[in-house]
Design an enzyme around this catalytic site. Structure first.
Site, mmCIF file in Angstrom:
data_model
loop_
_atom_site.group_PDB
_atom_site.id
_atom_site.type_symbol
_atom_site.label_atom_id
_atom_site.label_comp_id
_atom_site.label_asym_id
_atom_site.label_seq_id
_atom_site.Cartn_x
_atom_site.Cartn_y
_atom_site.Cartn_z
ATOM 1 N N ARG A 245 0.794 -1.171 0.014
ATOM 2 C CA ARG A 245 -0.019 0.042 -0.006
ATOM 3 C C ARG A 245 0.796 1.306 0.141
ATOM 4 O O ARG A 245 0.446 2.265 -0.542
ATOM 5 C CB ARG A 245 -0.819 0.087 1.345
ATOM 6 N N GLU B 76 -11.971 -22.804 0.690
ATOM 7 C CA GLU B 76 -11.304 -24.062 1.280
ATOM 8 C C GLU B 76 -12.282 -25.028 2.387
ATOM 9 O O GLU B 76 -13.244 -24.187 2.678
ATOM 10 C CB GLU B 76 -9.915 -23.844 2.031
ATOM 11 N N ARG C 213 -3.975 -15.455 1.122
ATOM 12 C CA ARG C 213 -5.373 -15.841 1.125
ATOM 13 C C ARG C 213 -5.963 -16.280 -0.319
ATOM 14 O O ARG C 213 -5.703 -15.567 -1.003
ATOM 15 C CB ARG C 213 -6.357 -14.928 1.952
ATOM 16 N N HIS D 48 -3.091 -25.817 2.774
ATOM 17 C CA HIS D 48 -3.051 -24.771 3.682
ATOM 18 C C HIS D 48 -2.312 -25.080 4.488
ATOM 19 O O HIS D 48 -2.650 -25.186 5.822
ATOM 20 C CB HIS D 48 -4.504 -24.334 4.073
#
Length: 308
Positions: free
Chosen positions: A172, A257, A228, A275
């Site tokens: 950012r 998931e 993610r 994961h």
């Protein structure tokens, strides 16, 4: 202190929690929503994880709640804003999983580029005797783009430096580091041979990796995701891989998931993991200790050890 545990963790964790505190397992209730509506006022602490989270609707049914202790570094599944509005403290388990996640990210880079998993399947299928295995691609000296240069992103960059990779990142805002900052994610993808995602999840990064970004990464580029699943437009990713517009992918996370897009299962240039980035004995134990340290701090009316 009455604890509500949203979802199951390891058997050892569940037992340790039950031995230490009065705890109720929400997942074992026949109708969890009805149970919360009837009994939610009895609980002043919640134990959850980055997988199970805690929604605003659940928070509304927990009027006495004062602390949420989450197992995992990500907290996008917890409505932190709603918790703060009600004065509910939230903690996670940062730092202790940084190295293991970075290790796995770099393992995926090597695996996809050198076709390690594919080569393993080749040998196991008895195909070696029928001919040589196709060539992979070099990792050393290549260009690595990192999306999200936080603790994990910087740990990935340090590993990449050992492979003499050129490193740039997208955030950012620029960080106080020596790596090149690229304010345009599309430009970073166009430059990179490997694009690694280590940014937070949530609304701010939802589908950050779009069709445009994947097109910029291109037919020789590799995407690695240890962030993610929702950070990537998964439908666009599947299309790019099926049509050969992306060179490969190493994926530890997915949008829904444990469901994985079926189209990915047969692709040889995609490595799929369940994961497991923080999934080592050592790291999970450290995460467990942090959860219990936060619970103990709350129980003794002290500040949480690792507040969000």
């Amino acid at each position: 202190m009455q604890i509500l545990q949203i979802g199951p963790l390891s058997a050892a964790f569940n037992q340790r929690l039950a031995d230490a505190y009065p705890v109720t397992a929400l997942w074992s209730q026949t109708d969890p929503a009805a149970f919360l509506a009837a009994e939610g006022g009895h609980f002043d602490a919640v134990v959850t994880s980055s997988r199970f989270g805690l929604s605003a609707a659940q928070l509304e049914l927990l009027p006495a709640l004062r602390a949420v202790c989450s197992f995992g570094v990500g907290y996008d599944a917890i409505d932190v804003a709603a918790a703060r509005e009600r004065g509910v403290m939230v903690s996670n388990t940062p730092d202790v999983l940084t190295d293991c996640v970075a290790d796995l990210a770099f393992g995926l880079i090597i695996d996809v580029a050198r076709r390690v998993s594919e080569a393993d399947r080749f040998v196991r299928a008895g195909q070696w005797a029928q001919g040589g295995f196709p060539l992979g691609h070099r990792v050393s000296g290549k260009r690595l783009g990192i999306v999200g240069l936080g603790r994990i992103g910087q740990a990935i960059a340090r590993r990449a430096a050992g492979f003499d990779m050129q490193i740039a990142y997208h955030n950012r805002k620029a960080a106080e580091v020596d790596y090149r900052f690229e304010p345009s994610l599309t430009a970073l993808a166009d430059w990179a041979d490997f694009l690694v995602l280590s940014c937070p999840g949530g609304a701010a990064t939802h589908h950050l990796v779009s069709t445009e970004v994947l097109a910029a990464l291109g037919p020789q580029g590799v995407l690695v995701n240890v962030a993610r699943g929702a950070v990537v437009d998964e439908a666009a990713l599947v299309s790019a891989l099926l049509e050969g517009r992306l060179g490969g992918a190493g994926l530890d996370v997915f949008a829904a998931e444990p469901q994985v897009p079926e189209a990915l299962l047969a692709l040889p240039n995609v490595v799929l993991l369940p994961h497991i980035a923080s999934g080592t004995v050592e790291t999970r134990l450290q995460m467990e200790e942090l959860v219990f340290a936060n619970l103990a701090a709350y129980a003794s009316d002290q500040p949480l050890v690792t507040p969000v």
